[in-house]
Design a protein around this motif. Structure first.
Motif, PDB file in Angstrom:
ATOM      1  N   ILE A   9       0.837  -1.217   0.000  1.00 26.65           N
ATOM      2  CA  ILE A   9       0.000   0.000   0.000  1.00 26.65           C
ATOM      3  C   ILE A   9       0.864   1.257   0.000  1.00 26.65           C
ATOM      4  CG2 ILE A   9      -1.700   1.319   1.316  1.00 26.65           C
ATOM      5  CD1 ILE A   9      -2.926  -1.415   2.133  1.00 26.65           C
ATOM      6  N   PRO A  10       1.845   1.394   0.908  1.00 30.03           N
ATOM      7  CA  PRO A  10       2.699   2.597   0.842  1.00 30.03           C
ATOM      8  C   PRO A  10       3.555   2.648  -0.433  1.00 30.03           C
ATOM      9  CG  PRO A  10       2.950   1.524   2.959  1.00 30.03           C
ATOM     10  CD  PRO A  10       2.129   0.622   2.104  1.00 30.03           C
ATOM     11  N   LEU A  11       3.949   1.476  -0.938  1.00 29.57           N
ATOM     12  CA  LEU A  11       4.725   1.455  -2.172  1.00 29.57           C
ATOM     13  C   LEU A  11       3.911   2.010  -3.339  1.00 29.57           C
ATOM     14  CD1 LEU A  11       7.327   0.552  -3.644  1.00 29.57           C
ATOM     15  CD2 LEU A  11       6.147  -1.614  -4.100  1.00 29.57           C
ATOM     16  N   PHE A  12       2.660   1.604  -3.455  1.00 31.11           N
ATOM     17  CA  PHE A  12       1.796   2.148  -4.497  1.00 31.11           C
ATOM     18  C   PHE A  12       1.556   3.638  -4.287  1.00 31.11           C
ATOM     19  CE2 PHE A  12      -0.039  -2.295  -5.130  1.00 31.11           C
ATOM     20  CZ  PHE A  12       0.724  -2.519  -6.263  1.00 31.11           C
ATOM     21  N   ALA A  13       1.460   4.067  -3.056  1.00 33.77           N
ATOM     22  CA  ALA A  13       1.264   5.499  -2.775  1.00 33.77           C
ATOM     23  C   ALA A  13       2.487   6.301  -3.216  1.00 33.77           C
ATOM     24  CB  ALA A  13       0.991   5.698  -1.288  1.00 33.77           C
ATOM     25  N   TRP A  20       2.350  11.681 -10.124  1.00 31.87           N
ATOM     26  CA  TRP A  20       1.637  12.950 -10.049  1.00 31.87           C
ATOM     27  C   TRP A  20       2.615  14.125  -9.978  1.00 31.87           C
ATOM     28  CZ3 TRP A  20       1.581  16.841  -6.409  1.00 31.87           C
ATOM     29  CH2 TRP A  20       0.628  17.846  -6.630  1.00 31.87           C
ATOM     30  N   GLY A  21       3.707  13.976  -9.217  1.00 32.50           N
ATOM     31  CA  GLY A  21       4.698  15.046  -9.094  1.00 32.50           C
ATOM     32  C   GLY A  21       5.366  15.360 -10.413  1.00 32.50           C
ATOM     33  N   SER A  22       5.680  14.333 -11.180  1.00 28.93           N
ATOM     34  CA  SER A  22       6.305  14.595 -12.482  1.00 28.93           C
ATOM     35  C   SER A  22       5.317  15.230 -13.456  1.00 28.93           C
ATOM     36  CB  SER A  22       6.870  13.300 -13.071  1.00 28.93           C
ATOM     37  OG  SER A  22       5.822  12.398 -13.338  1.00 28.93           O
ATOM     38  N   TRP A  23       4.048  14.869 -13.352  1.00 28.51           N
ATOM     39  CA  TRP A  23       3.030  15.470 -14.219  1.00 28.51           C
ATOM     40  C   TRP A  23       2.773  16.927 -13.830  1.00 28.51           C
ATOM     41  CZ3 TRP A  23      -1.967  17.224 -12.996  1.00 28.51           C
ATOM     42  CH2 TRP A  23      -2.738  17.579 -14.091  1.00 28.51           C
ATOM     43  N   ALA A  24       2.753  17.212 -12.514  1.00 25.03           N
ATOM     44  CA  ALA A  24       2.471  18.564 -12.048  1.00 25.03           C
ATOM     45  C   ALA A  24       3.618  19.529 -12.357  1.00 25.03           C
ATOM     46  CB  ALA A  24       2.180  18.547 -10.553  1.00 25.03           C
TER      47      ALA A  24
END
Length: 76
Positions: A9-13, A20-24
């Motif tokens: 779960i944390p790995l997927f997060a 998302w950071g690279s897209w933003a």
């Protein structure tokens, strides 16, 4: 096996946050230039459609209160 699921779960997060950071943080300047040029064309078009001369101005309609005084009953 349950411990492995709790570790995934944390790995997927983290992976989702990295995507998302690279897209933003992508370069957005190219799209902004095109949008600003489109907005300038829109403003110019709106200014051209709203300029009227004295001949093209239509008279305003009368209010409904004065229009009700006119009767259209047939005369005999």
């Amino acid at each position: 096996m349950a411990a492995l699921a709790w570790l995934l779960i944390p790995l997927f997060a983290v992976v989702g946050a990295a995507i998302w950071g690279s897209w933003a943080s992508r370069n957005k300047t190219i799209g902004d230039v095109a949008e600003l040029a489109g907005y300038a064309r829109f403003r110019d078009a709106m200014e051209r459609t709203h300029t009227t001369t004295a001949d093209s101005v239509r008279p305003e309609r009368e209010p409904a209160a004065t229009a009700s005084a006119v009767t259209t009953s047939p005369s005999g």
